[in-house]
Design a protein around this motif. Structure first.
Motif, PDB file in Angstrom:
ATOM      1  N   GLN A   4       0.838  -1.192   0.000  1.00 50.15           N
ATOM      2  CA  GLN A   4       0.000   0.000   0.000  1.00 50.15           C
ATOM      3  C   GLN A   4       0.878   1.248   0.000  1.00 50.15           C
ATOM      4  OE1 GLN A   4      -3.432   0.191  -0.017  1.00 50.15           O
ATOM      5  NE2 GLN A   4      -3.366  -1.994  -0.394  1.00 50.15           N
ATOM      6  N   VAL A   5       0.415   2.275  -0.662  1.00 48.60           N
ATOM      7  CA  VAL A   5       1.115   3.549  -0.665  1.00 48.60           C
ATOM      8  C   VAL A   5       0.668   4.308   0.576  1.00 48.60           C
ATOM      9  CG1 VAL A   5       1.484   5.695  -1.917  1.00 48.60           C
ATOM     10  CG2 VAL A   5       1.239   3.562  -3.168  1.00 48.60           C
ATOM     11  N   ARG A   6       1.621   4.701   1.423  1.00 50.52           N
ATOM     12  CA  ARG A   6       1.293   5.428   2.654  1.00 50.52           C
ATOM     13  C   ARG A   6       1.037   6.888   2.352  1.00 50.52           C
ATOM     14  NH1 ARG A   6       5.235   4.738   7.382  1.00 50.52           N
ATOM     15  NH2 ARG A   6       3.673   6.171   8.161  1.00 50.52           N
ATOM     16  N   ASP A   7       0.198   7.503   3.183  1.00 51.03           N
ATOM     17  CA  ASP A   7      -0.089   8.930   2.978  1.00 51.03           C
ATOM     18  C   ASP A   7       0.708   9.829   3.922  1.00 51.03           C
ATOM     19  OD1 ASP A   7      -1.333   8.634   5.442  1.00 51.03           O
ATOM     20  OD2 ASP A   7      -3.355   8.934   4.665  1.00 51.03           O
ATOM     21  N   TYR A   8       1.396   9.259   4.909  1.00 53.68           N
ATOM     22  CA  TYR A   8       2.223   9.997   5.863  1.00 53.68           C
ATOM     23  C   TYR A   8       1.469  11.145   6.526  1.00 53.68           C
ATOM     24  CZ  TYR A   8       6.065   7.231   4.189  1.00 53.68           C
ATOM     25  OH  TYR A   8       6.883   6.182   3.874  1.00 53.68           O
ATOM     26  N   GLY A   9       0.172  10.971   6.730  1.00 53.13           N
ATOM     27  CA  GLY A   9      -0.619  11.968   7.435  1.00 53.13           C
ATOM     28  C   GLY A   9      -1.101  13.125   6.575  1.00 53.13           C
ATOM     29  N   ALA A  13      -5.905  16.657  -0.455  1.00 52.37           N
ATOM     30  CA  ALA A  13      -5.623  18.009  -0.949  1.00 52.37           C
ATOM     31  C   ALA A  13      -4.158  18.376  -0.708  1.00 52.37           C
ATOM     32  CB  ALA A  13      -6.535  19.023  -0.268  1.00 52.37           C
ATOM     33  N   GLN A  14      -3.620  17.995   0.457  1.00 54.96           N
ATOM     34  CA  GLN A  14      -2.217  18.271   0.748  1.00 54.96           C
ATOM     35  C   GLN A  14      -1.305  17.470  -0.185  1.00 54.96           C
ATOM     36  OE1 GLN A  14      -2.417  17.288   4.969  1.00 54.96           O
ATOM     37  NE2 GLN A  14      -1.796  19.391   5.466  1.00 54.96           N
ATOM     38  N   GLN A  15      -1.701  16.232  -0.477  1.00 57.83           N
ATOM     39  CA  GLN A  15      -0.906  15.425  -1.402  1.00 57.83           C
ATOM     40  C   GLN A  15      -0.878  16.074  -2.787  1.00 57.83           C
ATOM     41  OE1 GLN A  15      -1.786  11.185  -1.381  1.00 57.83           O
ATOM     42  NE2 GLN A  15      -2.448  11.352   0.751  1.00 57.83           N
ATOM     43  N   ASP A  16      -2.019  16.583  -3.227  1.00 61.28           N
ATOM     44  CA  ASP A  16      -2.064  17.289  -4.518  1.00 61.28           C
ATOM     45  C   ASP A  16      -1.112  18.478  -4.507  1.00 61.28           C
ATOM     46  OD1 ASP A  16      -3.933  15.543  -5.574  1.00 61.28           O
ATOM     47  OD2 ASP A  16      -5.650  16.844  -5.122  1.00 61.28           O
ATOM     48  N   GLU A  17      -1.102  19.200  -3.392  1.00 58.08           N
ATOM     49  CA  GLU A  17      -0.217  20.364  -3.263  1.00 58.08           C
ATOM     50  C   GLU A  17       1.257  19.945  -3.291  1.00 58.08           C
ATOM     51  OE1 GLU A  17       0.775  24.439  -2.744  1.00 58.08           O
ATOM     52  OE2 GLU A  17      -1.034  23.413  -3.440  1.00 58.08           O
ATOM     53  N   ILE A  18       1.567  18.840  -2.619  1.00 56.28           N
ATOM     54  CA  ILE A  18       2.945  18.338  -2.621  1.00 56.28           C
ATOM     55  C   ILE A  18       3.374  17.996  -4.043  1.00 56.28           C
ATOM     56  CG2 ILE A  18       4.408  16.400  -1.924  1.00 56.28           C
ATOM     57  CD1 ILE A  18       2.846  16.418   0.757  1.00 56.28           C
ATOM     58  N   PHE A  28      12.434  19.706  -0.997  1.00 60.62           N
ATOM     59  CA  PHE A  28      11.652  19.055   0.049  1.00 60.62           C
ATOM     60  C   PHE A  28      11.460  19.973   1.242  1.00 60.62           C
ATOM     61  CE2 PHE A  28      13.568  15.163  -1.935  1.00 60.62           C
ATOM     62  CZ  PHE A  28      12.404  14.714  -2.506  1.00 60.62           C
ATOM     63  N   SER A  29      12.488  20.744   1.583  1.00 61.57           N
ATOM     64  CA  SER A  29      12.353  21.622   2.745  1.00 61.57           C
ATOM     65  C   SER A  29      11.338  22.737   2.478  1.00 61.57           C
ATOM     66  CB  SER A  29      13.701  22.197   3.161  1.00 61.57           C
ATOM     67  OG  SER A  29      14.292  22.887   2.088  1.00 61.57           O
ATOM     68  N   LEU A  30      11.321  23.281   1.257  1.00 56.08           N
ATOM     69  CA  LEU A  30      10.312  24.291   0.918  1.00 56.08           C
ATOM     70  C   LEU A  30       8.901  23.704   0.957  1.00 56.08           C
ATOM     71  CD1 LEU A  30      11.820  26.345  -2.044  1.00 56.08           C
ATOM     72  CD2 LEU A  30      11.200  27.171   0.224  1.00 56.08           C
ATOM     73  N   ILE A  31       8.765  22.511   0.433  1.00 58.88           N
ATOM     74  CA  ILE A  31       7.449  21.851   0.434  1.00 58.88           C
ATOM     75  C   ILE A  31       6.993  21.616   1.863  1.00 58.88           C
ATOM     76  CG2 ILE A  31       6.200  19.745  -0.181  1.00 58.88           C
ATOM     77  CD1 ILE A  31       8.047  19.543  -2.669  1.00 58.88           C
ATOM     78  N   GLY A  32       7.896  21.117   2.705  1.00 62.71           N
ATOM     79  CA  GLY A  32       7.555  20.864   4.100  1.00 62.71           C
ATOM     80  C   GLY A  32       7.149  22.134   4.833  1.00 62.71           C
ATOM     81  N   ARG A  33       7.910  23.232   4.614  1.00 61.32           N
ATOM     82  CA  ARG A  33       7.574  24.494   5.270  1.00 61.32           C
ATOM     83  C   ARG A  33       6.232  25.026   4.805  1.00 61.32           C
ATOM     84  NH1 ARG A  33      12.364  27.599   3.775  1.00 61.32           N
ATOM     85  NH2 ARG A  33      13.734  25.844   3.996  1.00 61.32           N
ATOM     86  N   ALA A  34       5.959  24.926   3.506  1.00 62.82           N
ATOM     87  CA  ALA A  34       4.696  25.447   2.962  1.00 62.82           C
ATOM     88  C   ALA A  34       3.494  24.709   3.546  1.00 62.82           C
ATOM     89  CB  ALA A  34       4.694  25.337   1.443  1.00 62.82           C
ATOM     90  N   LEU A  35       3.662  23.421   3.827  1.00 62.07           N
ATOM     91  CA  LEU A  35       2.552  22.627   4.348  1.00 62.07           C
ATOM     92  C   LEU A  35       2.600  22.464   5.867  1.00 62.07           C
ATOM     93  CD1 LEU A  35       2.513  19.924   1.568  1.00 62.07           C
ATOM     94  CD2 LEU A  35       0.782  21.641   1.980  1.00 62.07           C
ATOM     95  N   GLU A  36       3.594  23.153   6.488  1.00 59.27           N
ATOM     96  CA  GLU A  36       3.778  23.044   7.937  1.00 59.27           C
ATOM     97  C   GLU A  36       3.855  21.585   8.364  1.00 59.27           C
ATOM     98  OE1 GLU A  36       0.675  25.322   9.738  1.00 59.27           O
ATOM     99  OE2 GLU A  36       1.450  27.216   8.977  1.00 59.27           O
TER     100      GLU A  36
END
Length: 170
Positions: A4-9, A13-18, A28-36
């Protein structure tokens, strides 16, 4: 067991944004900061399938839906013929008759089990057969080609199709 593909929480909608930000070339760090969120979780989400987004699985319009199968089940219980059910569903009578025959006939037809049997994608043979997968991995580690492995399996297990696999599947 199917992987199974995990969603990591992350929500859908957040996955689409990622994925959108990843396509734009953000780190990755910019993506993480943008999504808190933790950068590692965004990284793991993307890389668990090689950084390529899978398209959501959808059934073809040609396949019967769960509600159509329920209607067939109700029609059988009401004693309707296949043509009547097909007309009500807007389907070919042969589609309805094949569906009933494929799933136990009029006496044993159950919509839920018929829907489960028709689901795609099916679990891969290598996911089901751990012993086959172990053999394949051992031969690949010895630098055997997929064609060599498939031929060897046919010779080793001539009567056991469960222990054979095509070179394309390898």
């Amino acid at each position: 067991m199917e992987a199974q593909v995990r969603d990591y929480g992350f929500s859908p909608a957040q996955q689409d944004e990622i994925w959108r930000r990843w396509r734009e070339g953000q780190s990755f760090s910019l993506i993480g900061r943008a999504l808190e969120a933790r950068m590692q979780n965004a990284r793991r989400l993307l890389l668990q399938i090689g950084g390529v987004r899978l398209t959501p699985q959808q059934r073809s319009e040609r396949h019967l839906s769960g509600s159509e199968r329920e209607e067939i089940s109700r029609g059988i219980a009401a004693g309707e013929c296949g043509r009547q059910m097909a007309g009500r569903l807007g389907r070919s009578p042969s589609t309805v008759s094949r569906e009933i025959a494929r799933n136990g006939g009029r006496d044993r037809y159950r919509a839920a089990s018929a829907y489960a049997l028709g689901r795609r994608p099916k679990q891969a043979k290598l996911a089901q057969r751990h012993s086959l997968r172990a053999l394949l991995e051992a031969k690949l580690a010895q630098f055997w080609s997929p064609e060599q492995i498939a031929g060897w399996l046919r010779r080793q297990f001539p009567g056991d199709t469960a222990m054979q696999i095509s070179h394309e599947a390898i």
